[in-house]
Design a protein around this motif. Structure first.
Motif, short mmCIF file in Angstrom:
data_model
loop_
_atom_site.label_atom_id
_atom_site.label_comp_id
_atom_site.label_asym_id
_atom_site.label_seq_id
_atom_site.Cartn_x
_atom_site.Cartn_y
_atom_site.Cartn_z
N UNK A 50 0.90 -1.13 0.19
CA UNK A 50 -0.21 0.13 0.04
C UNK A 50 0.78 1.17 0.11
N UNK A 51 0.37 2.06 -1.23
CA UNK A 51 1.22 3.41 -0.92
C UNK A 51 0.43 4.34 0.34
N UNK A 52 1.31 5.06 0.78
CA UNK A 52 0.44 6.11 1.64
C UNK A 52 0.97 7.50 1.75
N UNK A 53 0.19 8.22 2.28
CA UNK A 53 0.63 9.86 2.61
C UNK A 53 0.73 9.76 3.95
N UNK A 54 1.76 10.31 4.45
CA UNK A 54 2.10 10.78 5.94
C UNK A 54 2.10 12.26 6.11
N UNK A 137 8.62 13.24 -7.51
CA UNK A 137 9.37 12.15 -8.28
C UNK A 137 8.22 10.97 -8.13
N UNK A 138 7.44 10.98 -7.29
CA UNK A 138 6.72 9.62 -6.94
C UNK A 138 5.14 10.03 -7.07
N UNK A 139 4.73 11.28 -7.15
CA UNK A 139 3.29 11.70 -7.04
C UNK A 139 2.43 11.01 -8.23
N UNK A 140 2.91 11.02 -9.54
CA UNK A 140 1.73 10.46 -10.38
C UNK A 140 1.63 8.87 -10.13
N UNK A 141 2.71 8.09 -9.78
CA UNK A 141 2.45 6.68 -9.43
C UNK A 141 1.77 6.52 -8.36
N UNK A 149 -6.09 13.96 -5.24
CA UNK A 149 -6.07 14.91 -4.26
C UNK A 149 -5.10 14.61 -3.24
N UNK A 150 -4.99 13.33 -2.61
CA UNK A 150 -4.07 13.15 -1.81
C UNK A 150 -2.68 13.10 -2.12
N UNK A 151 -2.22 12.71 -3.29
CA UNK A 151 -1.03 12.88 -4.02
C UNK A 151 -0.73 14.19 -4.15
N UNK A 152 -1.75 15.12 -4.12
CA UNK A 152 -1.28 16.47 -4.44
C UNK A 152 -1.23 17.00 -6.05
#
Length: 165
Positions: A50-54, A137-141, A149-152
């Motif tokens: 799982x990708x995450x946002x902290x 560098x990882x936002x789109x993935x 939205x969460x990825x910005x």
């Protein structure tokens, strides 16, 4: 032999991993996409797939977030090379062959009112790169799994104006 090796990363690594977070200075609140929360320094257990946002906050410092990417590790290549196609499928499905990046998560926070920006640090406390550069560098993935939205990202796929990108 292929059957014996099936799910090798699952057996060796498991599907979850201890994930350490820290900030300089310590005592920041870190809230993850899955709803878990801790105060730095801390360690939580996450699924490898799982990708995450902290989201990181500490009074007196600029709020920031770090995108945590689940990346394919070397275990799946071993399965393929050794004829373990079944193992590659098992490990790929449950994420056992994945690694979370960055790991550990260590962020040098930027004081409110300063022109400094939050920086990612390595386990030895050396600056790796600005948080913004890592996220870019990882936002789109990462957006593919946690959402734009969460990825910005805004609707047109461009970086949105959220703090400490």
């Amino acid at each position: 032999m292929a059957v014996a090796l099936s799910g090798c990363a699952t057996v060796m690594n498991g599907t979850k991993v201890d994930y350490s977070s820290d900030t300089k200075p310590g005592g920041a609140t870190v809230t993850f996409t899955d709803g878990s929360q801790c105060t730095t320094p801390c360690t939580l257990e996450f699924k490898r797939k799982n990708d995450q946002r902290a989201d990181i906050t500490l009074p007196g410092y600029k709020p920031t977030y770090v995108l945590i990417q689940s990346k394919l590790g070397g275990g799946s290549f071993g399965n393929i090379l050794l004829g373990g196609g079944i193992g590659a499928v098992v490990d790929g499905t449950n994420g056992a062959s994945n690694r979370l990046y960055p790991r550990p998560l260590i962020v040098q926070l930027a004081p409110e009112g300063s022109d400094q920006e939050p920086m990612l640090l390595d386990k030895n406390g050396k600056v790796v790169m600005p948080v913004r550069q890592h996220n870019d560098s990882v936002r789109v993935d990462v957006a593919k799994s946690i959402g734009a939205d969460l990825a910005g990202l805004n609707r047109s796929g461009q970086v949105s104006g959220s703090p400490a990108q």
